[in-house]
Design an enzyme around this catalytic site. Structure first.
Site, PDB file in Angstrom:
ATOM      1  N   GLY A  17       0.814  -1.214   0.000  1.00  0.00           N
ATOM      2  CA  GLY A  17       0.000   0.000   0.000  1.00  0.00           C
ATOM      3  C   GLY A  17       0.845   1.259   0.000  1.00  0.00           C
ATOM      4  N   GLY A  18       2.039   1.174  -0.555  1.00  0.00           N
ATOM      5  CA  GLY A  18       2.990   2.277  -0.488  1.00  0.00           C
ATOM      6  C   GLY A  18       2.661   3.476  -1.354  1.00  0.00           C
ATOM      7  N   ASP A  64      -1.852  -7.295  -6.179  1.00  0.00           N
ATOM      8  CA  ASP A  64      -2.891  -7.266  -5.159  1.00  0.00           C
ATOM      9  C   ASP A  64      -2.485  -8.176  -4.004  1.00  0.00           C
ATOM     10  OD1 ASP A  64      -5.475  -7.815  -3.760  1.00  0.00           O
ATOM     11  OD2 ASP A  64      -6.291  -6.665  -5.438  1.00  0.00           O
ATOM     12  N   VAL A  65      -2.683  -7.715  -2.782  1.00  0.00           N
ATOM     13  CA  VAL A  65      -2.297  -8.524  -1.620  1.00  0.00           C
ATOM     14  C   VAL A  65      -3.095  -9.822  -1.536  1.00  0.00           C
ATOM     15  CG1 VAL A  65      -1.476  -6.569  -0.261  1.00  0.00           C
ATOM     16  CG2 VAL A  65      -3.888  -7.242  -0.101  1.00  0.00           C
ATOM     17  N   SER A 130      -5.622  -0.291  13.718  1.00  0.00           N
ATOM     18  CA  SER A 130      -6.597   0.795  13.765  1.00  0.00           C
ATOM     19  C   SER A 130      -7.267   0.904  15.127  1.00  0.00           C
ATOM     20  CB  SER A 130      -7.672   0.567  12.697  1.00  0.00           C
ATOM     21  OG  SER A 130      -8.772   1.427  12.874  1.00  0.00           O
ATOM     22  N   TYR A 189     -15.071  -3.660   8.833  1.00  0.00           N
ATOM     23  CA  TYR A 189     -13.715  -3.115   8.711  1.00  0.00           C
ATOM     24  C   TYR A 189     -12.942  -3.328  10.010  1.00  0.00           C
ATOM     25  CZ  TYR A 189      -9.982   0.339   8.855  1.00  0.00           C
ATOM     26  OH  TYR A 189      -8.769   0.949   9.018  1.00  0.00           O
ATOM     27  N   LYS A 193      -9.511  -5.574  10.831  1.00  0.00           N
ATOM     28  CA  LYS A 193      -8.284  -4.998  11.376  1.00  0.00           C
ATOM     29  C   LYS A 193      -7.853  -5.743  12.643  1.00  0.00           C
ATOM     30  CE  LYS A 193      -6.331  -2.174   9.763  1.00  0.00           C
ATOM     31  NZ  LYS A 193      -5.330  -2.261   8.661  1.00  0.00           N
ATOM     32  N   ASN A 218      -7.226   8.738  14.219  1.00  0.00           N
ATOM     33  CA  ASN A 218      -7.775   9.355  13.009  1.00  0.00           C
ATOM     34  C   ASN A 218      -6.703  10.170  12.290  1.00  0.00           C
ATOM     35  OD1 ASN A 218     -10.058   8.914  15.041  1.00  0.00           O
ATOM     36  ND2 ASN A 218     -11.155   9.175  13.124  1.00  0.00           N
ATOM     37  N   ARG A 257     -12.933  12.312  18.639  1.00  0.00           N
ATOM     38  CA  ARG A 257     -11.909  11.431  18.112  1.00  0.00           C
ATOM     39  C   ARG A 257     -10.540  12.046  18.405  1.00  0.00           C
ATOM     40  NH1 ARG A 257     -16.066   9.168  17.792  1.00  0.00           N
ATOM     41  NH2 ARG A 257     -16.997   8.067  16.014  1.00  0.00           N
TER      42      ARG A 257
END
Length: 382
Positions: A17-18, A64-65, A130, A189, A193, A218, A257
Site C-alpha cells: 500500500g505504499g 494485489d495482496v 486501527s 472493517y 483490522k 484518526n 476522536r
C-alpha cells in the site's frame, strides 16, 4: 527506558500500500533516510485517483495482496515489511463484506503464509492497525467506576447519544483508551483490522519474527483522497467546503476522536522499525487529545474563511462510536512525541486541498448507506 536501535544488514524495505495516503508519506521518509524502498500496490482508483506517482528511488511491484504470487515477488531480499495495504472505510465495509475480508484478512494471511513456509530475509513486520478495533473507547461512571459500555439502538433513535452505565444508567465520561482495553469492533472493517493484528502477533511470536502493530487513530494530512467518501472526515470536510457545500455531521457533532497528523504517524513507524524495545507488541498512535467532529468542521471553515455553517443531521450510522481518544503513554515511553497541532495540520491539509481536483461524493455514499438501512433517523437539517 528507550531501547537500542535494531541493526539491519541491508536497507531494503517493503511497503504494501505504499502509494496510498500514509504509504506515500512513509516511503518518502524511508527513501530520504537512505533506505531502498519497494512498493506493493494494486493502484485501486478509489484510493489513488487517476495518476499515482512512483517516487524517485522506489520500485513498484504492481499487484494485489490477495494474490500470493504478488507477495512472493515483492518480498525478495526485504528485511522489513510495513503492511499498510487495506480496504478502508467503516460504512462501505458493512455492504462490501467479502471484499473487505479478502483484502484485509486474506491479504495478510498471504503475507504470513509466505513468511512461515518460504525462505526469506524478513526480520521485522510493522502492521498498520486501527483504533476502530476498540469499538467504544474507555469510559468511567461517576458511581460505578471504569465500565465497558455500548450504546443501544433505542437510545440512538431518541437522539440520546452519550453511552450510559450498564449498571446504573448514568451518562459516562470518556477516558483515554489504552492498549489493554478489551477489543469490541463495531464494523466489518474493524473486525478485519483486529483479525490482521491477531494473526500477525500470533505468527510473529510462534516463528520469532519481530512484529509490531501500530493502532492508528484518526489520521489526516496532505495527500489524503479528497474524492473518496470513505476516507477520513478531515478530507471529506475539506472537499465539501472547497466545493461550496457545508460539512455534514452525524449525531450532534459532539462525538470525539483523536486526530493525528500523517507526519507523526510516519515518525511512529520509523521509531518502531528501529527500537529494540519495540520488538513485539501493540501501540496506540495518536495525540492523546480528544476533539469533537463539530470543532473539526468549524476549524476547516475558518481556515477557508467560509460563511458556511456545519449541517448537523441528527442521524446515526451503523458502526459509529461516540468517543475514543488515545492513551499514548506506551509509545511515548519509547520516544514518540506528536509534533503537530490540529489547527496547524488542518491548515496544511487545506492549503494542499486548494490545489487539488476533488469530486464530492459524500452525498451519494450517504444515500447508499441509507438505502441499505445503515443510517438511522431522518435528517433534521442545520
Amino acid at each position: 527506558m528507550v531501547g537500542k536501535r535494531i541493526a539491519l544488514s541491508s536497507k531494503l524495505v517493503l511497503v504494501s500500500g505504499g502509494l496510498g495516503f500514509i504509504g506515500t508519506h512513509l516511503c518518502r521518509e524511508l527513501a530520504r533516510s537512505g533506505h531502498t524502498v519497494r512498493v506493493l500496490d494494486n493502484l485501486d482508483p478509489q484510493v489513488h485517483g487517476p495518476n499515482p506517482i512512483v517516487q524517485e528511488g522506489m520500485s513498484l511491484v504492481r499487484g494485489d495482496v490477495r494474490d500470493a504470487s504478488a507477495w512472493r515477488n515483492a518480498l525478495e531480499d526485504a528485511e522489513v515489511v510495513f503492511h499498510e495495504a487495506a480496504a478502508v472505510g467503516i460504512g462501505q465495509s458493512m455492504y462490501e463484506v467479502r471484499r473487505y475480508v479478502e483484502v484485509n484478512a486474506l491479504g495478510t494471511a498471504n503475507l504470513l503464509d509466505y513468511l512461515v513456509n518460504e525462505e526469506h530475509e524478513v526480520k521485522r513486520v510493522l502492521l498498520a492497525s486501527s483504533m476502530s478495533i476498540y469499538g467504544e473507547g474507555r469510559y468511567k461512571c461517576p458511581a460505578c467506576g471504569v465500565v465497558e459500555s455500548e450504546r443501544c439502538e433505542s437510545d440512538l433513535r431518541e437522539s440520546a447519544w452519550e453511552p450510559k452505565c450498564p449498571v446504573c444508567q448514568r451518562e459516562l465520561r470518556s477516558l483515554p483508551t489504552d492498549e489493554g482495553k478489551p477489543l469490541r469492533p463495531r464494523s466489518i472493517y474493524a473486525i478485519t483490522k483486529r483479525d490482521q493484528e491477531e494473526m500477525c502477533m500470533q505468527i510473529g511470536k510462534a516463528y520469532g519474527i519481530s512484529t509490531v502493530a501500530l493502532r492508528y487513530f484518526n489520521v489526516y494530512g496532505p495527500g489524503q483522497s479528497l474524492s473518496n467518501p470513505y476516507t477520513g472526515v478531515c478530507a471529506i470536510f475539506s472537499s465539501r467546503v472547497k466545493a461550496g457545500k457545508p460539512p455534514l455531521i452525524y449525531e450532534d457533532g459532539k462525538q470525539t476522536r483523536d486526530f493525528v497528523n500523517v507526519k507523526d504517524v510516519v515518525a511512529a513507524n520509523i521509531l518502531a522499525m528501529k527500537r529494540r524495545s519495540m520488538v513485539q507488541g501493540c501501540f496506540n498512535v495518536g495525540t492523546g487529545t480528544p476533539t469533537s467532529i463539530l470543532d473539526v468542521a468549524e476549524t476547516i471553515l475558518g481556515i477557508y474563511n467560509s460563511d458556511l455553517k456545519p449541517m448537523i443531521t441528527g442521524q446515526y450510522r451503523a458502526g459509529d462510536i461516540r468517543h475514543c481518544y488515545a492513551d499514548i503513554s506506551s509509545i511515548r515511553s519509547q520516544g514518540f512525541k506528536p509534533r503537530f497541532s490540529l489547527e496547524a495540520g488542518m491548515r496544511e491539509l487545506s492549503e494542499w486541498a486548494r490545489s487539488q481536483e476533488a469530486k464530492d461524493r459524500f452525498e451519494s455514499a450517504a444515500q447508499e448507506l441509507a438505502k441499505r438501512g445503515l443510517i438511522t433517523g431522518r435528517r433534521t437539517g442545520a
